[in-house]
Design an enzyme around this catalytic site. Structure first.
Site, PDB file in Angstrom:
ATOM      1  N   CYS A  15       0.875  -1.169   0.000  1.00  0.00           N
ATOM      2  CA  CYS A  15       0.000   0.000   0.000  1.00  0.00           C
ATOM      3  C   CYS A  15       0.912   1.219   0.000  1.00  0.00           C
ATOM      4  CB  CYS A  15      -0.915   0.000   1.225  1.00  0.00           C
ATOM      5  SG  CYS A  15      -1.983   1.465   1.325  1.00  0.00           S
ATOM      6  N   GLU A  22      -3.916   1.384  -6.186  1.00  0.00           N
ATOM      7  CA  GLU A  22      -3.001   0.332  -6.586  1.00  0.00           C
ATOM      8  C   GLU A  22      -2.846   0.390  -8.106  1.00  0.00           C
ATOM      9  OE1 GLU A  22      -0.239  -1.338  -6.190  1.00  0.00           O
ATOM     10  OE2 GLU A  22      -1.125  -1.883  -4.255  1.00  0.00           O
TER      11      GLU A  22
END
Length: 250
Positions: free
Chosen positions: A2, A120
Site C-alpha cells: 500500500c 493500486e
C-alpha cells in the site's frame, strides 16, 4: 503493498466514525489537513491509538522511524554516519510479530489508520494503470497499523507509523498480489488495546477483507504525481474502462 491512499472525508465525520472522545484529540488543525486525495509516504497522516481507555487522533509520519535513527534532514531519516535509513511504509502480516523493526510495536503500539480508499497499480506489460479501491458503501476504512515514538536530537518526541499488508483477496488479485489489512469494526477494540499481548489472537485479524464488500475503478494517471490532489483523482475514467475489467469493478 500500500503506497498511496486517500482521506476524502472531513475531520468531524472521521472523529465520529471512530469514536474519538470530544476534547481529548491532539492539538491539530485537522480541517487544514483533510480531505486529502493523494497521501504519500513520509506525509503526516491521522492515526488512532488508545491510552487509558480513550481513543486519540495523532498526526504521524507515514514511514516507521527506527529507534537507532540519529537525525532528520527534510523528510529523510539519517543514521550516525548521515546515511539515509529505510523507514518502512508497510509491514507484512506474515512476519510482523518476528521482525525486529516491527516486533515491539506489534506487541504494544498498534493503531488504526483511517482512509476512504487506497490506490493500486495494475501491470500490463510495461504499462501500469492506477485504480481507486474503496468499500462498497463508501464508508471509512481502518487500516491495521503500527507506530513508534522517536526522540529527535532536540529532545522532541515524534511519532511515525506503518500499514500492515496481507495477501490479496479475490477482488484484488487481478490488480495486485497484496493489499492493506482493512479491519472490521468489531476488531477495533481488540487491536487498539495496548494491554492485549495475545499475539496469536492479534494475528488472527490480519486477514484479507471481504471481496464482496469492495469496489473500485480505473482512474486517470493524475495520481502518479504526488503534487496532484483533489476529488478529481478518484473519478472514473470511462475512456480507460475496457471489457477486460474485473467483474466487481464499477
Amino acid at each position: 503493498m500500500c503506497g498511496r491512499f486517500g482521506i476524502p472525508g472531513d475531520y468531524v465525520e472521521m472523529a465520529n466514525n471512530f469514536d474519538i472522545s470530544p476534547g481529548i484529540e491532539r492539538d491539530t488543525v485537522w480541517e487544514t489537513l483533510i480531505p486529502r486525495y493523494n497521501v504519500a509516504p513520509t506525509d503526516q497522516v491521522p492515526a488512532i491509538f488508545e491510552k487509558d481507555g480513550h481513543r486519540y487522533l495523532e498526526l504521524m509520519r507515514w514511514g516507521l522511524i527506527p529507534f537507532h535513527a540519529e537525525q532528520m534532514r527534510g523528510r529523510a531519516v539519517l543514521d550516525r554516519n548521515e546515511k539515509t535509513i529505510n523507514t518502512p511504509i508497510n509491514a507484512r502480516a506474515e512476519t510482523v510479530e518476528s521482525r525486529g523493526s516491527f516486533k515491539s510495536s506489534f506487541q504494544k503500539r498498534r493503531c488504526l489508520i483511517p482512509a476512504g480508499g487506497f490506490y493500486e497499480w495494475k501491470k500490463n506489460g510495461r504499462k501500469r494503470s492506477p485504480y481507486w479501491l474503496h468499500l462498497e458503501d463508501q464508508s471509512w476504512m481502518a487500516f491495521a497499523g503500527l507506530y513508534n515514538w522517536w526522540k529527535t536530537p532536540l529532545g522532541k518526541w515524534m511519532s511515525s507509523c506503518t500499514i500492515i499488508t496481507t495477501v490479496a483477496n479475490g477482488f484484488m488479485e487481478p490488480i495486485h498480489e497484496r493489499m492493506p489489512v482493512i479491519l472490521t469494526e468489531g476488531t477495533y477494540d481488540l487491536w487498539l488495546d495496548p494491554e492485549n499481548r495475545d499475539l496469536s489472537e492479534l494475528k488472527e485479524v490480519l486477514v484479507p477483507f471481504s471481496s464482496a464488500k469492495m469496489r473500485g475503478h480505473r482512474i486517470a494517471s493524475l495520481v502518479n504525481k504526488v503534487q496532484n490532489d483533489g476529488p478529481g483523482l478518484i473519478e472514473p475514467s470511462p475512456s480507460m474502462i475496457s471489457d477486460q475489467e474485473p467483474r466487481l469493478f464499477t
